[in-house]
Structures are given as C-alpha cells and as structure tokens.
Design a protein around this motif. Structure first.
Motif, PDB file in Angstrom:
ATOM      1  N   ARG A 142     -18.055 -37.195 -23.438  1.00 46.62           N
ATOM      2  CA  ARG A 142     -16.640 -37.557 -23.597  1.00 46.62           C
ATOM      3  C   ARG A 142     -16.161 -37.137 -24.988  1.00 46.62           C
ATOM      4  NH1 ARG A 142     -12.940 -40.225 -20.902  1.00 46.62           N
ATOM      5  NH2 ARG A 142     -11.399 -41.482 -21.986  1.00 46.62           N
ATOM      6  N   TYR A 143     -15.154 -36.271 -24.994  1.00 45.02           N
ATOM      7  CA  TYR A 143     -14.597 -35.768 -26.259  1.00 45.02           C
ATOM      8  C   TYR A 143     -13.295 -36.481 -26.571  1.00 45.02           C
ATOM      9  CZ  TYR A 143     -17.751 -31.712 -26.210  1.00 45.02           C
ATOM     10  OH  TYR A 143     -18.845 -30.891 -26.225  1.00 45.02           O
ATOM     11  N   ARG A 144     -13.171 -36.929 -27.805  1.00 47.69           N
ATOM     12  CA  ARG A 144     -11.895 -37.448 -28.307  1.00 47.69           C
ATOM     13  C   ARG A 144     -11.587 -36.648 -29.561  1.00 47.69           C
ATOM     14  NH1 ARG A 144     -11.444 -42.796 -25.807  1.00 47.69           N
ATOM     15  NH2 ARG A 144     -13.613 -43.353 -25.504  1.00 47.69           N
ATOM     16  N   LEU A 145     -10.746 -35.632 -29.421  1.00 50.32           N
ATOM     17  CA  LEU A 145     -10.448 -34.777 -30.564  1.00 50.32           C
ATOM     18  C   LEU A 145      -9.062 -35.097 -31.078  1.00 50.32           C
ATOM     19  CD1 LEU A 145     -11.866 -31.464 -29.071  1.00 50.32           C
ATOM     20  CD2 LEU A 145     -12.973 -33.010 -30.663  1.00 50.32           C
ATOM     21  N   PRO A 146      -8.871 -35.046 -32.386  1.00 49.26           N
ATOM     22  CA  PRO A 146      -7.559 -35.370 -32.943  1.00 49.26           C
ATOM     23  C   PRO A 146      -6.473 -34.461 -32.360  1.00 49.26           C
ATOM     24  CG  PRO A 146      -9.107 -34.611 -34.658  1.00 49.26           C
ATOM     25  CD  PRO A 146      -9.872 -34.705 -33.390  1.00 49.26           C
ATOM     26  N   GLY A 147      -5.356 -35.063 -31.956  1.00 47.91           N
ATOM     27  CA  GLY A 147      -4.220 -34.291 -31.452  1.00 47.91           C
ATOM     28  C   GLY A 147      -4.369 -33.823 -30.019  1.00 47.91           C
ATOM     29  N   GLU A 152     -13.445 -35.293 -20.380  1.00 46.75           N
ATOM     30  CA  GLU A 152     -14.877 -35.454 -20.089  1.00 46.75           C
ATOM     31  C   GLU A 152     -15.453 -34.188 -19.493  1.00 46.75           C
ATOM     32  OE1 GLU A 152     -15.223 -40.091 -18.784  1.00 46.75           O
ATOM     33  OE2 GLU A 152     -16.238 -38.601 -17.541  1.00 46.75           O
ATOM     34  N   THR A 153     -16.695 -33.898 -19.846  1.00 51.80           N
ATOM     35  CA  THR A 153     -17.430 -32.851 -19.141  1.00 51.80           C
ATOM     36  C   THR A 153     -18.734 -33.489 -18.662  1.00 51.80           C
ATOM     37  OG1 THR A 153     -18.735 -32.072 -21.021  1.00 51.80           O
ATOM     38  CG2 THR A 153     -16.545 -31.118 -20.757  1.00 51.80           C
ATOM     39  N   ALA A 154     -19.517 -32.735 -17.934  1.00 50.74           N
ATOM     40  CA  ALA A 154     -20.814 -33.259 -17.512  1.00 50.74           C
ATOM     41  C   ALA A 154     -21.876 -32.219 -17.821  1.00 50.74           C
ATOM     42  CB  ALA A 154     -20.800 -33.562 -16.019  1.00 50.74           C
ATOM     43  N   ASN A 155     -22.924 -32.642 -18.469  1.00 52.94           N
ATOM     44  CA  ASN A 155     -24.090 -31.792 -18.731  1.00 52.94           C
ATOM     45  C   ASN A 155     -23.748 -30.523 -19.488  1.00 52.94           C
ATOM     46  OD1 ASN A 155     -25.514 -33.647 -16.961  1.00 52.94           O
ATOM     47  ND2 ASN A 155     -24.426 -32.594 -15.317  1.00 52.94           N
ATOM     48  N   GLU A 156     -22.661 -30.534 -20.214  1.00 58.32           N
ATOM     49  CA  GLU A 156     -22.266 -29.370 -21.003  1.00 58.32           C
ATOM     50  C   GLU A 156     -21.756 -29.877 -22.348  1.00 58.32           C
ATOM     51  OE1 GLU A 156     -18.748 -27.383 -19.710  1.00 58.32           O
ATOM     52  OE2 GLU A 156     -19.145 -25.605 -20.906  1.00 58.32           O
ATOM     53  N   GLU A 229     -20.605 -22.395 -30.576  1.00 57.24           N
ATOM     54  CA  GLU A 229     -19.772 -21.202 -30.737  1.00 57.24           C
ATOM     55  C   GLU A 229     -18.877 -21.323 -31.972  1.00 57.24           C
ATOM     56  OE1 GLU A 229     -17.983 -21.051 -26.883  1.00 57.24           O
ATOM     57  OE2 GLU A 229     -16.805 -22.844 -27.220  1.00 57.24           O
ATOM     58  N   GLU A 230     -18.255 -20.212 -32.333  1.00 56.40           N
ATOM     59  CA  GLU A 230     -17.364 -20.177 -33.493  1.00 56.40           C
ATOM     60  C   GLU A 230     -16.284 -21.239 -33.332  1.00 56.40           C
ATOM     61  OE1 GLU A 230     -17.773 -18.334 -36.120  1.00 56.40           O
ATOM     62  OE2 GLU A 230     -19.509 -17.272 -35.300  1.00 56.40           O
ATOM     63  N   PRO A 231     -15.855 -21.875 -34.454  1.00 54.66           N
ATOM     64  CA  PRO A 231     -14.866 -22.958 -34.365  1.00 54.66           C
ATOM     65  C   PRO A 231     -13.591 -22.569 -33.602  1.00 54.66           C
ATOM     66  CG  PRO A 231     -15.789 -22.867 -36.564  1.00 54.66           C
ATOM     67  CD  PRO A 231     -16.373 -21.716 -35.808  1.00 54.66           C
ATOM     68  N   GLU A 232     -13.150 -21.299 -33.735  1.00 53.81           N
ATOM     69  CA  GLU A 232     -11.911 -20.894 -33.051  1.00 53.81           C
ATOM     70  C   GLU A 232     -12.124 -20.908 -31.530  1.00 53.81           C
ATOM     71  OE1 GLU A 232     -13.446 -18.409 -35.287  1.00 53.81           O
ATOM     72  OE2 GLU A 232     -12.665 -19.775 -36.810  1.00 53.81           O
ATOM     73  N   ARG A 233     -13.274 -20.391 -31.103  1.00 52.17           N
ATOM     74  CA  ARG A 233     -13.565 -20.376 -29.655  1.00 52.17           C
ATOM     75  C   ARG A 233     -13.730 -21.783 -29.130  1.00 52.17           C
ATOM     76  NH1 ARG A 233     -17.790 -16.127 -27.422  1.00 52.17           N
ATOM     77  NH2 ARG A 233     -17.026 -17.122 -25.535  1.00 52.17           N
ATOM     78  N   PHE A 234     -14.358 -22.644 -29.950  1.00 51.69           N
ATOM     79  CA  PHE A 234     -14.519 -24.040 -29.539  1.00 51.69           C
ATOM     80  C   PHE A 234     -13.139 -24.693 -29.381  1.00 51.69           C
ATOM     81  CE2 PHE A 234     -14.524 -28.515 -30.767  1.00 51.69           C
ATOM     82  CZ  PHE A 234     -15.353 -29.030 -29.779  1.00 51.69           C
ATOM     83  N   ALA A 235     -12.227 -24.407 -30.320  1.00 55.26           N
ATOM     84  CA  ALA A 235     -10.879 -24.998 -30.259  1.00 55.26           C
ATOM     85  C   ALA A 235     -10.160 -24.541 -28.986  1.00 55.26           C
ATOM     86  CB  ALA A 235     -10.084 -24.620 -31.503  1.00 55.26           C
ATOM     87  N   ASP A 236     -10.322 -23.254 -28.633  1.00 53.54           N
ATOM     88  CA  ASP A 236      -9.701 -22.731 -27.395  1.00 53.54           C
ATOM     89  C   ASP A 236     -10.270 -23.464 -26.177  1.00 53.54           C
ATOM     90  OD1 ASP A 236      -8.268 -20.966 -28.828  1.00 53.54           O
ATOM     91  OD2 ASP A 236      -9.529 -19.211 -28.405  1.00 53.54           O
ATOM     92  N   TRP A 237     -11.599 -23.617 -26.166  1.00 51.82           N
ATOM     93  CA  TRP A 237     -12.255 -24.300 -25.041  1.00 51.82           C
ATOM     94  C   TRP A 237     -11.743 -25.734 -24.929  1.00 51.82           C
ATOM     95  CZ3 TRP A 237     -15.532 -28.625 -25.296  1.00 51.82           C
ATOM     96  CH2 TRP A 237     -16.149 -28.971 -24.089  1.00 51.82           C
ATOM     97  N   ALA A 238     -11.668 -26.427 -26.085  1.00 52.45           N
ATOM     98  CA  ALA A 238     -11.239 -27.836 -26.080  1.00 52.45           C
ATOM     99  C   ALA A 238      -9.797 -27.956 -25.592  1.00 52.45           C
ATOM    100  CB  ALA A 238     -11.384 -28.427 -27.472  1.00 52.45           C
ATOM    101  N   ARG A 239      -8.976 -26.984 -25.983  1.00 49.64           N
ATOM    102  CA  ARG A 239      -7.574 -27.022 -25.535  1.00 49.64           C
ATOM    103  C   ARG A 239      -7.513 -26.868 -24.020  1.00 49.64           C
ATOM    104  NH1 ARG A 239      -4.381 -23.167 -24.387  1.00 49.64           N
ATOM    105  NH2 ARG A 239      -5.752 -21.588 -25.283  1.00 49.64           N
ATOM    106  N   GLU A 240      -8.275 -25.918 -23.491  1.00 51.65           N
ATOM    107  CA  GLU A 240      -8.276 -25.713 -22.033  1.00 51.65           C
ATOM    108  C   GLU A 240      -8.842 -26.928 -21.293  1.00 51.65           C
ATOM    109  OE1 GLU A 240     -10.456 -22.075 -21.612  1.00 51.65           O
ATOM    110  OE2 GLU A 240      -8.839 -20.928 -22.575  1.00 51.65           O
ATOM    111  N   GLN A 241      -9.881 -27.527 -21.856  1.00 50.83           N
ATOM    112  CA  GLN A 241     -10.493 -28.692 -21.199  1.00 50.83           C
ATOM    113  C   GLN A 241      -9.537 -29.877 -21.143  1.00 50.83           C
ATOM    114  OE1 GLN A 241     -13.729 -29.072 -19.761  1.00 50.83           O
ATOM    115  NE2 GLN A 241     -13.700 -26.848 -19.913  1.00 50.83           N
TER     116      GLN A 241
END
Ligand code: CUA
Length: 343
Positions: A142-147, A152-156, A229-241
């Motif tokens: 479970r991710y709680r990112l600012p903004g 939630e994801t599973a096993n990832e 992964e690189e912070p920018e790619r992680f931010a893109d992934w988090a936005r999509e999730q």
C-alpha cells in the motif's frame, strides 16, 4: 566365495558410480549457480543495507578462516614438535593469551563493528513509506505518496533508486517474514504489530523477495517482485497506479467485465473507478501491468490468468482464492483478457 560376492557387488555398482558422481556434481553446481543469481542473493547486494550485511559476512568468513588456519598451524606444530616439558609460566601465558585475551579482543571488535548494523542503532527515517502486509499467500503493498491518492498493488514493490524507503510490515493472519536478500536483511511480519524496515536501493534492476517464515502449505510459493528504477520512472509509475482502471475496450474485454461482475469477483477484489470495491484479495485496478501473478508464481499473461482463475488450488494449495471451474471456455478467456488489459 566372499571375494566372488564382493566382485559381483562392485561390478553391479561400478556402472552407476560415475553417473551418481556426475549427478551429485551437477546438483552441487546448480545449487552454487542458483545462489549466484543476483535477483535473490545477499552476496550480490543492490542496496545499502545488503552491502553492509555482505561486508559483515565476508569479514566474518575471512576472519574465521584466518583464525582457523592459525589454530590448525599451532596444532600441527604441537603434534610434530618433539615432546618436552614446558615451563609452567610459558604454559600459563599461552592459555591466558590464546584462550582468554585473544577471543575477548576478537569478539569485542566484532561486536563494535556489527552493533551499528542492527536496525535499532540505524537511521530509521525514510523519504517514502510503503505498507506491506503478509496474507495467505501473497503480499499487499500500500503506497501513500504525497499529493496522490493512496493505491495498492500486490506482490510488486516498486522503489525509486537512491531513496530511503521505510517499509511498515504487518500481517493479516499468521506470522510471515519479509525478505528481499539483494536489498536488506529480513524482518518478521507479526499480526497486531507494525515492524519497520528501512532500506536504500542503490542499483536499478528487478529483484526477488520471499516470505521467510513458514506460514502454511504454500509458504514456499509466496514471493514478490522488486523493481528499482530511476526516480522519474518511479514517479510516472506511481501516477499511473493512482489513476482509475482503464475501461474495457474490445468486445471480449467488455464480456470479461460482465463476467467479473456476474460471478462475484468483486466480493474480494477492487477495481478502482468501477463499482467493485472488495478488499479481501489483491486490488486488480492495474493487475495487467504486474510482472507476475499469484505471488511470483507465474508470468502474467492471458493464459496464466485464465489458468489461475480456473484452478488456483491446483497451483497454490491453501490459497483463499476459490476455483471458478464452472465458467465456460469463452467466458474464462474473456475474463482473463479483461484483467490482462487492466495495465
Ligand atoms: Cu508467508 Cu511464509
């Protein structure tokens, strides 16, 4: 008579012996090679904590080997030297220095070196927190990112390179244990308690973590992917999730969506952006984008999704996911196609 029997036995054994030896050698090299697979190896560290653990391991291994060699050399000297009576003073100095002073110094040095590596003495603040809950037999992340909306994801477990990540480890049922050997040490997940493990990934890549505490019949089938992964790619992934699920696009996907609602998948699974809000099982909002399904057991594609839905108990005994054997072939394929499209 006895010699003849012995010859017979040795003749019977001899053709098998080389085969057994080569089998044993193959098994040993396989074991050694698999231990070298960096995805799940403490000896191929990709994070700060794992690097320190690996250094501790090598320090202790090399130190132990040096002390062992020294003791063996002394033993050889004692066995081979001419027997003579040693003065009492020499014997007493040898016993005190070798038996008390040297171990005390070595063990104190080791304690001083290893104490700062223990979680209680480390900097436990993180730039980012992820709640990881052990369930029967999978991991809820479970991710709680600012903004952003929580998701939630599973096993990832996706992590940004170089960030200090605080994992809040919980359990929904029995004791599990979180272990990502390439990144950090292991930590138990205990019902009614939140344990904290901070790690810092330092090498981008895909790693594998497992449950390291016997938790039931499919304990060995409880794994997860870690993607650094690189912070920018992680931010893109988090936005999509954090966004709602894609709507079904093709005729087959639309049929799959109807099957999902009709057979009651939503009793356990949520798809954000729809009316399905079940919370007992993994959140399926973006299930199609995950590298694997069933807690690292199978690659993620339409075929494995269909197989899992039809017979989860055959693949993972004891899983709480019920089998949907009564679905017709076309319905099953449509449902799997719908889930695979939820990227
Ligand atoms: Cu969970 Cu073993």
């Amino acid at each position: 008579m006895r010699n003849a029997r012995r010859r017979l036995v040795s003749r019977r054994l001899s053709p098998c012996a080389p085969r057994l030896t080569s089998l044993a050698a193959a098994a040993l090299s396989l074991a050694i090679l698999s231990a070298c697979d960096g995805r799940q190896s403490s000896l191929d560290p990709a994070g700060r904590e794992a690097t320190e653990i690996s250094q501790l391991f090598w320090t202790m291994t090399i130190g132990g080997a040096v002390i062992w060699s020294l003791v063996m050399a002394l033993l050889a000297y004692a066995l081979m030297s001419r027997r003579r009576v040693h003065p009492e003073r020499t014997a007493s100095v040898t016993v005190w220095s070798g038996g008390i002073v040297a171990p005390a110094i070595t063990l104190t040095a080791l304690l001083v070196y290893s104490l700062p590596l223990m979680p209680a003495y480390r900097d436990q603040t993180g730039d980012l927190a992820v709640e990881v809950t052990g369930e029967q037999y999978w991991f809820r992340m479970r991710y709680r990112l600012p903004g952003r909306d929580a998701f939630e994801t599973a096993n990832e477990l996706r992590l940004p390179l170089g960030a200090r990540v605080e994992l809040v480890l919980k359990s929904a049922d029995v004791i599990h244990s979180f272990w990502a050997p390439a990144l950090a040490g292991k930590m138990d997940m205990i019902p009614g308690r939140a344990n904290r493990l901070v790690l810092e990934p330092r090498k981008a890549g895909r790693y594998r973590g497992v449950c390291a505490e016997l938790c039931g019949e499919s304990h060995a089938l409880m794994a997860f992917d870690i993607i650094v992964e690189e912070p920018e790619r992680f931010a893109d992934w988090a936005r999509e999730q954090s966004l709602a699920a894609f709507a079904a696009a093709t005729v087959e996907e639309k049929r799959g969506e109807q099957v999902f609602a009709a057979v009651g998948c939503a009793a356990c699974h949520a798809i954000r952006g729809s009316a399905h809000v079940g919370a007992a099982g993994p959140d399926l909002t973006h299930v199609g984008g995950r590298p694997t399904i069933a807690a690292g057991l199978l690659p993620n594609n339409v075929g494995t999704l269909a197989g899992w839905i039809a017979a989860p108990q055959d693949l993972k005994p004891g899983t709480t996911m019920p089998a949907f054997r009564t679905l017709s072939g076309p319905d099953l394929r449509a449902l799997a196609a719908y889930l695979a499209a939820l990227k």
